[in-house]
Structure formats: C-alpha cells, structure tokens
Design a protein around this motif. Structure first.
Motif, PDB file in Angstrom:
ATOM      1  N   ALA A 160       3.248 -11.120   8.394  1.00 43.08           N
ATOM      2  CA  ALA A 160       2.010 -11.817   8.747  1.00 43.08           C
ATOM      3  C   ALA A 160       0.781 -10.940   8.541  1.00 43.08           C
ATOM      4  O   ALA A 160      -0.343 -11.375   8.821  1.00 43.08           O
ATOM      5  CB  ALA A 160       2.073 -12.295  10.195  1.00 43.08           C
ATOM      6  N   ASP A 161       0.986  -9.725   8.049  1.00 42.99           N
ATOM      7  CA  ASP A 161      -0.119  -8.831   7.695  1.00 42.99           C
ATOM      8  C   ASP A 161      -0.405  -9.027   6.214  1.00 42.99           C
ATOM      9  O   ASP A 161       0.403  -8.657   5.360  1.00 42.99           O
ATOM     10  CB  ASP A 161       0.277  -7.379   7.994  1.00 42.99           C
ATOM     11  N   SER A 162      -1.530  -9.618   5.891  1.00 41.10           N
ATOM     12  CA  SER A 162      -1.808  -9.993   4.498  1.00 41.10           C
ATOM     13  C   SER A 162      -1.850  -8.795   3.566  1.00 41.10           C
ATOM     14  O   SER A 162      -1.449  -8.892   2.391  1.00 41.10           O
ATOM     15  CB  SER A 162      -3.133 -10.768   4.413  1.00 41.10           C
ATOM     16  N   VAL A 163      -2.299  -7.659   4.056  1.00 38.09           N
ATOM     17  CA  VAL A 163      -2.363  -6.458   3.217  1.00 38.09           C
ATOM     18  C   VAL A 163      -0.955  -5.944   2.913  1.00 38.09           C
ATOM     19  O   VAL A 163      -0.613  -5.685   1.753  1.00 38.09           O
ATOM     20  CB  VAL A 163      -3.205  -5.361   3.904  1.00 38.09           C
ATOM     21  N   LEU A 164      -0.141  -5.803   3.953  1.00 33.48           N
ATOM     22  CA  LEU A 164       1.232  -5.331   3.749  1.00 33.48           C
ATOM     23  C   LEU A 164       2.033  -6.315   2.906  1.00 33.48           C
ATOM     24  O   LEU A 164       2.851  -5.912   2.070  1.00 33.48           O
ATOM     25  CB  LEU A 164       1.924  -5.122   5.094  1.00 33.48           C
ATOM     26  N   ARG A 165       1.795  -7.600   3.123  1.00 33.60           N
ATOM     27  CA  ARG A 165       2.526  -8.616   2.350  1.00 33.60           C
ATOM     28  C   ARG A 165       2.189  -8.504   0.860  1.00 33.60           C
ATOM     29  O   ARG A 165       3.058  -8.641   0.000  1.00 33.60           O
ATOM     30  CB  ARG A 165       2.207 -10.010   2.884  1.00 33.60           C
ATOM     31  N   GLU A 166       0.921  -8.255   0.553  1.00 35.97           N
ATOM     32  CA  GLU A 166       0.526  -8.099  -0.840  1.00 35.97           C
ATOM     33  C   GLU A 166       1.130  -6.825  -1.435  1.00 35.97           C
ATOM     34  O   GLU A 166       1.552  -6.814  -2.598  1.00 35.97           O
ATOM     35  CB  GLU A 166      -1.001  -8.069  -0.954  1.00 35.97           C
ATOM     36  N   GLN A 167       1.198  -5.779  -0.633  1.00 38.37           N
ATOM     37  CA  GLN A 167       1.828  -4.557  -1.117  1.00 38.37           C
ATOM     38  C   GLN A 167       3.300  -4.778  -1.440  1.00 38.37           C
ATOM     39  O   GLN A 167       3.801  -4.309  -2.464  1.00 38.37           O
ATOM     40  CB  GLN A 167       1.682  -3.449  -0.056  1.00 38.37           C
ATOM     41  N   MET A 168       3.982  -5.512  -0.576  1.00 40.35           N
ATOM     42  CA  MET A 168       5.394  -5.804  -0.819  1.00 40.35           C
ATOM     43  C   MET A 168       5.571  -6.724  -2.021  1.00 40.35           C
ATOM     44  O   MET A 168       6.524  -6.585  -2.784  1.00 40.35           O
ATOM     45  CB  MET A 168       6.026  -6.409   0.433  1.00 40.35           C
ATOM     46  N   ARG A 169       4.640  -7.656  -2.193  1.00 38.58           N
ATOM     47  CA  ARG A 169       4.720  -8.550  -3.360  1.00 38.58           C
ATOM     48  C   ARG A 169       4.659  -7.736  -4.649  1.00 38.58           C
ATOM     49  O   ARG A 169       5.435  -7.963  -5.585  1.00 38.58           O
ATOM     50  CB  ARG A 169       3.567  -9.564  -3.322  1.00 38.58           C
ATOM     51  N   LYS A 170       3.758  -6.767  -4.676  1.00 40.47           N
ATOM     52  CA  LYS A 170       3.634  -5.926  -5.869  1.00 40.47           C
ATOM     53  C   LYS A 170       4.850  -5.010  -6.023  1.00 40.47           C
ATOM     54  O   LYS A 170       5.332  -4.781  -7.132  1.00 40.47           O
ATOM     55  CB  LYS A 170       2.355  -5.109  -5.792  1.00 40.47           C
ATOM     56  N   GLN A 171       5.334  -4.487  -4.902  1.00 40.63           N
ATOM     57  CA  GLN A 171       6.491  -3.589  -4.945  1.00 40.63           C
ATOM     58  C   GLN A 171       7.707  -4.289  -5.534  1.00 40.63           C
ATOM     59  O   GLN A 171       8.450  -3.694  -6.335  1.00 40.63           O
ATOM     60  CB  GLN A 171       6.813  -3.093  -3.535  1.00 40.63           C
ATOM     61  N   PHE A 172       7.910  -5.555  -5.161  1.00 38.55           N
ATOM     62  CA  PHE A 172       9.071  -6.304  -5.641  1.00 38.55           C
ATOM     63  C   PHE A 172       8.761  -7.136  -6.887  1.00 38.55           C
ATOM     64  O   PHE A 172       9.585  -7.944  -7.316  1.00 38.55           O
ATOM     65  CB  PHE A 172       9.608  -7.202  -4.527  1.00 38.55           C
ATOM     66  N   LEU A 173       7.564  -6.941  -7.446  1.00 37.42           N
ATOM     67  CA  LEU A 173       7.150  -7.631  -8.679  1.00 37.42           C
ATOM     68  C   LEU A 173       7.261  -9.149  -8.533  1.00 37.42           C
ATOM     69  O   LEU A 173       7.716  -9.852  -9.439  1.00 37.42           O
ATOM     70  CB  LEU A 173       7.997  -7.142  -9.866  1.00 37.42           C
ATOM     71  N   GLU A 174       6.826  -9.645  -7.393  1.00 35.25           N
ATOM     72  CA  GLU A 174       6.886 -11.088  -7.123  1.00 35.25           C
ATOM     73  C   GLU A 174       5.560 -11.752  -7.483  1.00 35.25           C
ATOM     74  O   GLU A 174       4.487 -11.188  -7.219  1.00 35.25           O
ATOM     75  CB  GLU A 174       7.193 -11.339  -5.643  1.00 35.25           C
ATOM     76  N   PRO A 175       5.598 -12.944  -8.059  1.00 32.38           N
ATOM     77  CA  PRO A 175       4.354 -13.649  -8.359  1.00 32.38           C
ATOM     78  C   PRO A 175       3.761 -14.336  -7.127  1.00 32.38           C
ATOM     79  O   PRO A 175       2.606 -14.772  -7.151  1.00 32.38           O
ATOM     80  CB  PRO A 175       4.785 -14.684  -9.400  1.00 32.38           C
ATOM     81  N   TYR A 176       4.548 -14.405  -6.043  1.00 36.08           N
ATOM     82  CA  TYR A 176       4.145 -15.223  -4.899  1.00 36.08           C
ATOM     83  C   TYR A 176       4.868 -14.711  -3.660  1.00 36.08           C
ATOM     84  O   TYR A 176       6.061 -14.424  -3.696  1.00 36.08           O
ATOM     85  CB  TYR A 176       4.551 -16.672  -5.199  1.00 36.08           C
TER      86      TYR A 176
END
Length: 347
Positions: A160-176
């Motif tokens: 629910a932390d938008s910053v951490l969630r975006e970091q994880m999205r990039k880490q796992f190469l997810e588009p969403y």
C-alpha cells in the motif's frame, strides 16, 4: 463499477463517498442490492431518505475505512466486507493506518465485484471453507509474504506504499502492480480451490487449457526466478509470471478477467463509445451492455480492446503509463472464456 447517486438530490457520488458533495447528506453503501443510500445529517438516527428504514454504519466507519451500512436491528457490527478481516495492523501506527485504509478501498471494490458475479464469500472466521484477509507488516519476518493459503489471503502493508510498490514493479519488470491487482490475483487462488479442485470434470478441462497443476509448485517457481519466462511467452500467457506454473497462470488470468469485466461495466454505465474519425473497425466499440449479463465472452472482449486502446492513448497524451498495458491474444481469450463460462454455470 456502476455509477452511484445520492438518494436525496440524485447527484453522482463515488463508491467510497461518506457524504454527497452537492447536498451534504450522508451516504452509505448497501451491498444486498448494490445501492448507495443517503441520510439526512440533521437526524439523530441513520434513516434512509428513500425507504425511511433505519440503518447503522459498519463499525469500521469510525476509522473512515468503510461506508457500508447494515440494518439497525442487525446483530452484526461489521459489514459483509469487513467480516472478512482476520488480521489488521496496529492502527496506533499512523503509517500503518493509512496503508490499511488504502487496502480496504481495494478490498471493498473486490467484494462488490465478487458479489455481483454471484460468488459466495463466507468469512473463514465462521466457515472453515471461507475466505479471510490478513493485512500485516512484514517487520523482521522474511518468510511472511503476500499470498494465499487455505482461504487466507495475506497482503503485506508495504504493497500500500506507492513508492515501494513502484520499486518492486521495476525490480520484477512488471508492467502493472496495484492493490486491486494483488487482491484479484490472490482471490483467484481461493476460487481455484472452490471451483476447480472440487470438480473432476472441470479439473481435467483446466489441465487441458492451463496445464498440469500437479507439477511441483516450489520447484517451478525457483526455475522461473532463475531463468525467467520462456521465449515468445506473449502468445499464450497474459504475463511473464503466468508462465511459472498452472496455478499462477490461472490466478493471473482470473485477475485479468476481473479487470476486464470491471472496465467494461464502468464503460457501460458511462455509455462510452469509441468511434475514431477515420474508419477503423478494430477500434470501434460501444459499451451498450452490462458484461455480467452477457453469455458470449467474445462480445465483451471485442468491446474491451478498443476501450483500453483509447484510454491508454489518452494516458500517453498526458505522459502517464497505460491503464491496461497488456496484449490479449487468442490463446489468452480462450482461457478467459473458460473462466467466464465456469462462472456463468455457477449462477
């Protein structure tokens, strides 16, 4: 999701609204018939403007975490959505508190959709075969992860932390990567147990379409994280992660089914039409139906694709990411159809 209106002045209100921004009347969602009720704030009790029935807010209203209402004489203190909570974080921690409220928004939208589909979602706190949610902080426990096990859906607060969630999205190469996406994915695992595993004929059909779930899950995930998705995975899977195991292919496809149905339902209530200036049949669409009433999934997907392309184009014009950054291939459509027909058969 449908458009809700104030019962007093007919002004449009959001699903999460506690008051009407036009007339100031209190608002509360009644899940039994999916209606937003309104209440005169000058009354000493919560009496509906329309039916003059007395209600009470779910107990989580005191935290501004739920606007659902229950009849005054109900023995329940919590609404059907909040009864699914098994664990919530320490709300004395303000950071945890705000994250939990964000999770509740996503969970309530999920419950709305599951109820509209007609799926039973009993609380595991009362039914061993039911469903419940643990919203928890990982703290110093690396083994505590977002996931599903035996009807318990665990969501880490960090999601629910938008910053951490975006970091994880990039880490796992997810588009969403979103909260509602997590919840839709994990609840898919729960309904696999309820809808697939318990029905031998359906299980065999599932294996034909998604693969054999008897393949060792832990080993399959280890292999996926080691070597990644196979080449040309896009032709047969909605995401890279879906390639890791049949269970994950199901859960990912299930989540996207819910995405698509919600997208088209919302477009329907806004009577959205996509009609490009230059004639292009593949980009034309008219959301003239509620997708939950349609048996032919081809009709739904034919409407969804132009809608998502149009909305993605608007987002790109504003310099923000696509709302729906996925390609739905014919193989994926067949998987979505399987889910659609399965759910139709359960009504």
């Amino acid at each position: 999701m449908k458009i809700f209106r104030c019962g007093n002045c007919n002004y449009a209100v959001f699903f999460e609204n506690y008051t009407c921004e036009n007339c100031g009347h209190l608002t509360g969602y009644k899940d039994k018939d999916r209606k937003m009720l309104s209440f005169n704030p000058s009354n000493t009790s919560l009496i509906s403007d329309k039916d003059q029935v007395e209600y009470k807010y779910c107990k989580n209203k005191e935290y501004d975490a739920c606007n659902w209402v229950i009849k005054k004489d109900s023995l329940e203190d919590y609404c059907n959505a909040c009864q699914l909570n098994r664990m919530i974080p320490n709300l004395a921690d303000l950071d945890n508190f705000e994250k939990w409220k964000n999770l509740e928004v996503a969970k309530h939208r999920l419950v709305y959709q599951l109820q509209k589909i007609g799926l039973a979602i009993p609380s595991k706190l009362r039914d061993i075969n039911g469903l419940c949610f643990d919203f928890v902080a990982q703290q110093n426990n690396p083994n505590l992860m977002t996931g599903h096990a035996n009807g318990v859906i665990t969501i880490l607060l960090r999601e629910a932390d938008s910053v951490l969630r975006e970091q994880m999205r990039k880490q796992f190469l997810e588009p969403y990567r979103t909260l509602i996406g997590h919840l839709r994915h994990e609840v898919g695992h729960y309904f696999w147990d309820r809808l697939i595993y318990t029905n031998p004929e359906t299980l065999e059909e599932f294996r034909t379409i998604f693969g054999d779930e008897r393949v060792n899950y832990g080993e399959a995930l280890q292999l996926y994280y080691k070597v990644g998705a196979p080449s040309k995975w896009e032709a047969s899977f909605i995401s890279k992660y879906a390639t890791s195991h049949a269970w994950e292919d199901w859960a990912e496809t299930w989540a996207h089914y819910l995405h698509i149905m919600d997208m088209v339902e919302t477009a329907y209530f806004f009577r959205m039409t996509v009609k490009p200036i230059k004639k292009s049949n593949d980009l034309k669409a008219k959301a003239s139906f509620d997708p939950y009433t349609i048996e032919d999934f081809d009709v739904i997907i034919k409407t969804c694709k132009p809608l998502s392309f149009a909305v993605n184009s608007i987002n790109r014009a504003m310099g923000v990411p696509d709302v729906y950054p996925f390609v739905i291939t014919p193989v994926v459509v067949d998987k979505l159809k399987f889910i659609h027909q399965l759910l139709l058969s359960k009504r």
